[in-house]
Design a protein around this motif. Structure first.
Motif, PDB file in Angstrom:
ATOM      1  N   TYR A   3      -8.015 -11.216  -1.264  1.00  0.00           N
ATOM      2  CA  TYR A   3      -6.623 -11.117  -0.947  1.00  0.00           C
ATOM      3  C   TYR A   3      -6.589 -11.223   0.824  1.00  0.00           C
ATOM      4  N   VAL A  50      -1.381  -3.384  -8.907  1.00  0.00           N
ATOM      5  CA  VAL A  50      -0.428  -4.570  -9.396  1.00  0.00           C
ATOM      6  C   VAL A  50      -0.706  -5.191 -10.702  1.00  0.00           C
ATOM      7  N   TYR A  54       1.902  -7.114 -12.976  1.00  0.00           N
ATOM      8  CA  TYR A  54       1.720  -8.366 -12.957  1.00  0.00           C
ATOM      9  C   TYR A  54       0.607  -9.254 -13.460  1.00  0.00           C
ATOM     10  N   PRO A  62       0.771 -13.062  -2.429  1.00  0.00           N
ATOM     11  CA  PRO A  62       2.014 -12.749  -1.542  1.00  0.00           C
ATOM     12  C   PRO A  62       1.471 -12.233  -0.095  1.00  0.00           C
ATOM     13  N   LEU A  64       2.637  -9.711   1.547  1.00  0.00           N
ATOM     14  CA  LEU A  64       2.766  -8.141   1.304  1.00  0.00           C
ATOM     15  C   LEU A  64       1.137  -7.809   0.736  1.00  0.00           C
ATOM     16  N   VAL A  65       0.539  -8.488  -0.216  1.00  0.00           N
ATOM     17  CA  VAL A  65      -0.529  -8.176  -0.833  1.00  0.00           C
ATOM     18  C   VAL A  65      -1.663  -8.156   0.085  1.00  0.00           C
ATOM     19  N   SER A  96       3.161   1.873  -1.214  1.00  0.00           N
ATOM     20  CA  SER A  96       3.552   0.775  -1.624  1.00  0.00           C
ATOM     21  C   SER A  96       3.035   0.185  -2.854  1.00  0.00           C
ATOM     22  N   VAL A 100       5.027  -0.558  -6.338  1.00  0.00           N
ATOM     23  CA  VAL A 100       4.793  -1.616  -7.418  1.00  0.00           C
ATOM     24  C   VAL A 100       4.518  -1.241  -8.516  1.00  0.00           C
ATOM     25  N   SER A 106       8.976  -5.248  -6.255  1.00  0.00           N
ATOM     26  CA  SER A 106       8.731  -6.485  -6.973  1.00  0.00           C
ATOM     27  C   SER A 106       8.212  -7.318  -5.954  1.00  0.00           C
ATOM     28  N   LEU A 107       7.090  -8.167  -6.330  1.00  0.00           N
ATOM     29  CA  LEU A 107       6.306  -9.033  -5.285  1.00  0.00           C
ATOM     30  C   LEU A 107       7.097 -10.238  -5.502  1.00  0.00           C
TER      31      LEU A 107
END
Length: 142
Positions: A3, A50, A54, A62, A64-65, A96, A100, A106-107
């Motif tokens: 990531y 996550v 997901y 994303p 954010l990730v 955060s 999730v 939501s992502l």
């Protein structure tokens, strides 16, 4: 695919800080193995949260990730005790991720379905009893 990358860590914290916390053999160079371990730790932690909501892996990660992975990896690299601002970033990332997992955040992920959630009801079936009072009539226990 991770990531976050070394370049992401450097962009966030600066090369001097990353070199200081990731040069474990003190040769003046960032140790690739140390970075890889911190990034893998971050990926595993992110996936643990996550992955409850997901399907993984993401087709596109994303932003954010990536941010959360950077904060987690950076915290991991400060193994002798992170500065307060690094600790705060880490705590915010974990909070955060918890949101999730609870479905409160939501992502922005296109084309990914969330895993089916359980309604809390357990359904099962079993065969008929083999040993019943009627079937054991006449037998004595010793």
């Amino acid at each position: 695919m991770t990531y976050a990358t070394l370049d992401d860590l450097i962009a966030r914290a600066g090369e001097a800080e990353i070199k200081q916390i990731a040069d474990r053999d003190r040769d003046g160079e960032i140790d690739a193995g140390v970075i890889a371990e911190a990034l893998e730790h971050a990926d595993n932690l992110v996936n643990g949260y996550v992955g409850t909501k997901y399907s993984l892996p993401f087709v596109a990660v994303p932003d954010l990730v990536t941010t959360w992975a950077i904060d987690i990896a950076r915290h991991r690299l400060h193994f002798q005790g992170p500065p307060e601002y690094v600790e705060e970033d880490y705590k915010r990332a974990i909070a955060s991720l918890e949101r999730v997992a609870k479905g409160l955040i939501s992502l922005p992920v296109a084309g990914v379905e969330t895993p089916a959630s359980s309604s809390g009801t357990v359904m099962f079936s079993a065969p008929e009893e083999v040993f019943t009072a009627h079937g054991l009539r006449g037998w004595k226990c010793s």
